[in-house]
Structures are given as structure tokens and as C-alpha cells.
Design a protein around this motif. Structure first.
Motif, PDB file in Angstrom:
ATOM      1  N   GLY A 175       0.510  -1.454  -0.164  1.00 34.31           N
ATOM      2  CA  GLY A 175      -0.028  -0.250  -0.202  1.00 34.31           C
ATOM      3  C   GLY A 175       0.898   1.084  -0.255  1.00 34.31           C
ATOM      4  N   PHE A 176       2.171   1.114  -0.319  1.00 35.20           N
ATOM      5  CA  PHE A 176       2.859   2.375  -0.649  1.00 35.20           C
ATOM      6  C   PHE A 176       2.258   3.031  -1.666  1.00 35.20           C
ATOM      7  CE2 PHE A 176       5.339   0.595   2.204  1.00 35.20           C
ATOM      8  CZ  PHE A 176       5.564   1.408   3.628  1.00 35.20           C
ATOM      9  N   GLU A 177       2.726   4.482  -1.484  1.00 33.40           N
ATOM     10  CA  GLU A 177       2.497   5.304  -2.649  1.00 33.40           C
ATOM     11  C   GLU A 177       3.402   5.345  -3.773  1.00 33.40           C
ATOM     12  OE1 GLU A 177      -0.325   6.738  -3.969  1.00 33.40           O
ATOM     13  OE2 GLU A 177      -2.155   5.764  -2.659  1.00 33.40           O
ATOM     14  N   ILE A 178       3.732   5.321  -4.534  1.00 31.27           N
ATOM     15  CA  ILE A 178       4.374   6.103  -5.950  1.00 31.27           C
ATOM     16  C   ILE A 178       4.423   6.691  -7.482  1.00 31.27           C
ATOM     17  CG2 ILE A 178       6.836   3.890  -6.807  1.00 31.27           C
ATOM     18  CD1 ILE A 178       5.196   1.726  -6.132  1.00 31.27           C
ATOM     19  N   SER A 179       5.761   7.442  -6.925  1.00 30.73           N
ATOM     20  CA  SER A 179       5.196   8.354  -7.784  1.00 30.73           C
ATOM     21  C   SER A 179       5.877   8.385  -9.180  1.00 30.73           C
ATOM     22  CB  SER A 179       6.457   9.942  -7.260  1.00 30.73           C
ATOM     23  OG  SER A 179       8.082   9.695  -7.609  1.00 30.73           O
ATOM     24  N   PRO A 180       5.419   8.847 -10.120  1.00 26.48           N
ATOM     25  CA  PRO A 180       5.894   8.370 -11.958  1.00 26.48           C
ATOM     26  C   PRO A 180       7.387   8.150 -11.754  1.00 26.48           C
ATOM     27  CG  PRO A 180       3.987  10.195 -10.808  1.00 26.48           C
ATOM     28  CD  PRO A 180       4.688   9.652 -10.606  1.00 26.48           C
ATOM     29  N   SER A 181       7.877   9.395 -11.131  1.00 27.01           N
ATOM     30  CA  SER A 181       9.434   9.403 -11.505  1.00 27.01           C
ATOM     31  C   SER A 181       9.978   8.395 -10.452  1.00 27.01           C
ATOM     32  CB  SER A 181       9.760  10.578 -10.732  1.00 27.01           C
ATOM     33  OG  SER A 181      10.227  11.500  -9.143  1.00 27.01           O
ATOM     34  N   LEU A 182       9.768   8.044  -9.186  1.00 29.85           N
ATOM     35  CA  LEU A 182       9.982   7.249  -8.594  1.00 29.85           C
ATOM     36  C   LEU A 182      10.197   5.687  -8.988  1.00 29.85           C
ATOM     37  CD1 LEU A 182      11.693   5.293  -6.112  1.00 29.85           C
ATOM     38  CD2 LEU A 182       9.011   5.718  -4.975  1.00 29.85           C
ATOM     39  N   LYS A 183       8.619   5.202  -9.390  1.00 33.18           N
ATOM     40  CA  LYS A 183       8.486   3.960 -10.913  1.00 33.18           C
ATOM     41  C   LYS A 183       9.608   3.870 -11.527  1.00 33.18           C
ATOM     42  CE  LYS A 183       4.271   1.916 -13.146  1.00 33.18           C
ATOM     43  NZ  LYS A 183       3.073   1.916 -13.413  1.00 33.18           N
ATOM     44  N   GLU A 184       9.870   4.732 -12.395  1.00 37.48           N
ATOM     45  CA  GLU A 184      10.804   4.916 -13.274  1.00 37.48           C
ATOM     46  C   GLU A 184      12.270   4.456 -12.108  1.00 37.48           C
ATOM     47  OE1 GLU A 184      12.698   7.596 -17.252  1.00 37.48           O
ATOM     48  OE2 GLU A 184      10.889   7.756 -15.833  1.00 37.48           O
ATOM     49  N   LYS A 185      12.136   4.775 -11.575  1.00 33.42           N
ATOM     50  CA  LYS A 185      13.995   4.280 -10.999  1.00 33.42           C
ATOM     51  C   LYS A 185      13.527   3.699 -10.900  1.00 33.42           C
ATOM     52  CE  LYS A 185      17.145   5.846  -8.073  1.00 33.42           C
ATOM     53  NZ  LYS A 185      17.610   7.511  -6.721  1.00 33.42           N
ATOM     54  N   LEU A 186      12.371   2.959  -9.907  1.00 33.16           N
ATOM     55  CA  LEU A 186      12.850   1.230  -9.330  1.00 33.16           C
ATOM     56  C   LEU A 186      12.579   0.123 -10.445  1.00 33.16           C
ATOM     57  CD1 LEU A 186       9.594   1.981  -6.627  1.00 33.16           C
ATOM     58  CD2 LEU A 186      13.021   1.451  -7.024  1.00 33.16           C
ATOM     59  N   GLU A 187      11.791   1.069 -11.815  1.00 28.67           N
ATOM     60  CA  GLU A 187      11.884  -0.034 -13.170  1.00 28.67           C
ATOM     61  C   GLU A 187      12.993  -0.282 -13.327  1.00 28.67           C
ATOM     62  OE1 GLU A 187       8.946   1.786 -15.576  1.00 28.67           O
ATOM     63  OE2 GLU A 187       7.135   0.939 -14.729  1.00 28.67           O
ATOM     64  N   ALA A 188      14.082  -0.045 -13.424  1.00 23.60           N
ATOM     65  CA  ALA A 188      15.391   0.403 -14.660  1.00 23.60           C
ATOM     66  C   ALA A 188      15.894  -0.879 -13.019  1.00 23.60           C
ATOM     67  CB  ALA A 188      15.951   2.460 -14.309  1.00 23.60           C
ATOM     68  N   ALA A 189      15.971  -0.694 -12.151  1.00 23.50           N
ATOM     69  CA  ALA A 189      16.595  -1.025 -11.346  1.00 23.50           C
ATOM     70  C   ALA A 189      15.483  -3.418 -11.390  1.00 23.50           C
ATOM     71  CB  ALA A 189      16.978  -0.870  -9.868  1.00 23.50           C
TER      72      ALA A 189
END
Length: 263
Positions: A175-189
Motif C-alpha cells: 500500500g505504499f504510494e509511488i510517484s511516477p519518477s520513483l516508479k521509473e527509477k525502480l523499473e530500471a533496477a
């Protein structure tokens, strides 16, 4: 490489770590395996256990799920050993007899010295140099990281109940909220990004009814894998924590077939 450019320490916050890691200190004595300690940084050792079935047999470096410890594999290791597979299980910081506390950044970073230590122990034991990686659930993160870096040293990769979107799915789950910029960073990893560059034979095992890491995640790992020789094995009627029980002997038979084919 890709993961070398991404610093995950920004995720090492107590409110996140308390949802991802469930460290237990029970490790216990074992009559089945030998205990080893691998230093991952000065003053920090990771507890591991080597279940040796034969020096001429292939060996799997195994990373377990977030609620397990090496000691739990005293019950699982005979199913590998009977199939002439050596099993080397590694804990995480704060688990079993390991030092420190678990973090996401160390989950990835520590995999490298653990892999180096595993290879050294294989050589010291004069075992055949036929090495595989296997990770269950959270353990998919370090094994995909290692496969991404050391493909020339590994015969094959096995992922069981693993996530493709790795950190994003964990945040969604809790249930953590993820910002679009954080989502993009996490997808790369993510596992999904790394596995595209992994070309060694790959086996994906997933429970059909997995309610923690949905089957769609296992299918995404399979679809994004860069391996020419790859397979997905779906266990009907199984959930995340019943996959061994429901899969039974067929589960271990599939692992044996994969290891024998490529080892």
C-alpha cells in the motif's frame, strides 16, 4: 552494467524495510549440511549452509524467501540431494547467524561476495564446476543480479515465485504510494529489466494461484528473459506458500531435469 548505475539506498527506510524483511535468528545445528560464513564487508559475515550430495554433482547457489532462514532448508535439501544436486543456501543480513540488519541495497550488494565465496568453497571441496543459481520469492532479486553479471560462470538460472516488477509490486502489495519518477527509477533496477540481458538457460517456476506475487509476474519474467533456452513451469492449484506441498515430487523433478540438461 545497468545495476551498477542505480543506488537503491534511498529505499533503506524503516517503514519500507519492516514490510519487506522478516528476519529470524533461528539457524540451529544440522546433521545434513556444513555451516559456512562469507564476509560481505569488514566485520559482517553471512551464514550459509552447504548440503553436499557428491563432488561430481552440479551445485545450486540458493537464495530463500523473506520469511525463511537457511535452517529451514534442512527439510528441503534431501529432495535436492536425492537427485544428485548439491545445495548451497545463503541467508541475508540479520537472518540466522548472519551479522547486521537487512536492507534493500545490501540485498543486492551482498550477493556478489556471497557468489565469490560460494565459488571458493566449491573449489576447496573439489566439486565439479557446474554451477546454477536459484532464488525463491525475495531471493529472485540477488539471483537475477548475479545472473546479470556472471553469466559466463553459471550453467543456468532458476526463479521460483519471483517478481518481474520487483520493488513496484512490493510497494503495491503493502500500500505504499509511488510517484511516477520513483516508479521509473525502480523499473530500471527491476528483475524484468535485468533479465532481458540474461542469456543463460532459464527456468521460471510459479504457482497458478499465487496471491502475493501473481502469476502475471512469473509470465513477465519468462517473456522478458533474454535466454534462447527458457521455460515456464506453472503449478496448478498452488499458492505462494503451498507451492512445494502442491507441486510435490513434480516440482523437484522439474528442477532435476533442468539441471541435468544444462549441467
Amino acid at each position: 552494467m545497468m545495476s551498477d548505475r542505480i543506488d537503491l539506498s534511498f529505499l533503506d527506510r524503516p517503514e519500507i524495510l519492516s514490510f519487506i524483511f522478516y528476519p529470524r535468528r533461528d539457524f540451529g545445528e544440522s546433521r545434513l549440511g556444513t555451516t559456512h560464513f562469507i564476509e560481505v564487508e569488514e566485520g559482517v559475515d553471512i551464514g550459509c549452509r552447504f548440503y553436499l550430495s557428491g563432488k561430481n554433482n552440479p551445485s545450486i547457489l540458493y537464495f530463500h524467501g523473506n520469511g525463511e532462514t537457511v535452517g529451514d532448508y534442512d527439510y528441503v535439501s534431501p529432495s535436492f540431494n536425492r537427485r544428485r544436486i548439491n545445495l548451497f543456501v545463503a541467508d541475508y543480513r540479520g537472518y540466522g547467524l548472519s551479522d547486521g540488519s537487512p536492507t534493500i541495497s545490501n540485498l543486492v550488494k551482498d550477493a556478489h561476495p556471497v557468489f565469490k565465496g560460494f565459488k571458493e568453497i566449491i573449489a576447496q571441496e573439489k566439486c565439479r564446476n557446474s554451477l546454477f543459481l536459484m532464488g525463491r520469492s525475495l531471493g529472485s532479486v540477488p539471483v537475477v543480479e548475479l545472473a546479470h553479471h556472471y553469466q559466463d560462470d553459471i550453467k543456468g538460472l532458476i526463479i521460483e515465485s519471483g517478481a518481474a516488477n520487483t520493488f513496484n509490486i512490493l510497494f503495491n502489495l503493502f500500500g505504499f504510494e509511488i510517484s511516477p519518477s520513483l516508479k521509473e527509477k525502480l523499473e530500471a533496477a527491476s528483475n524484468k529489466a535485468k533479465i532481458r540481458e540474461v542469456h543463460i538457460p532459464t527456468l521460471i517456476i510459479h504457482a497458478e494461484q499465487d496471491s502475493l506475487i501473481p502469476l502475471t509476474e512469473g509470465k513477465a519474467l519468462y517473456e522478458n528473459s533474454g535466454a534462447k533456452d527458457k521455460e515456464i513451469y506453472i503449478i496448478p492449484g498452488a499458492d505462494h506458500n503451498t507451492i512445494w506441498l502442491v507441486g510435490g515430487e513434480d516440482y523437484y523433478q522439474k528442477v532435476e531435469e533442468f539441471v541435468k540438461k544444462y549441467g
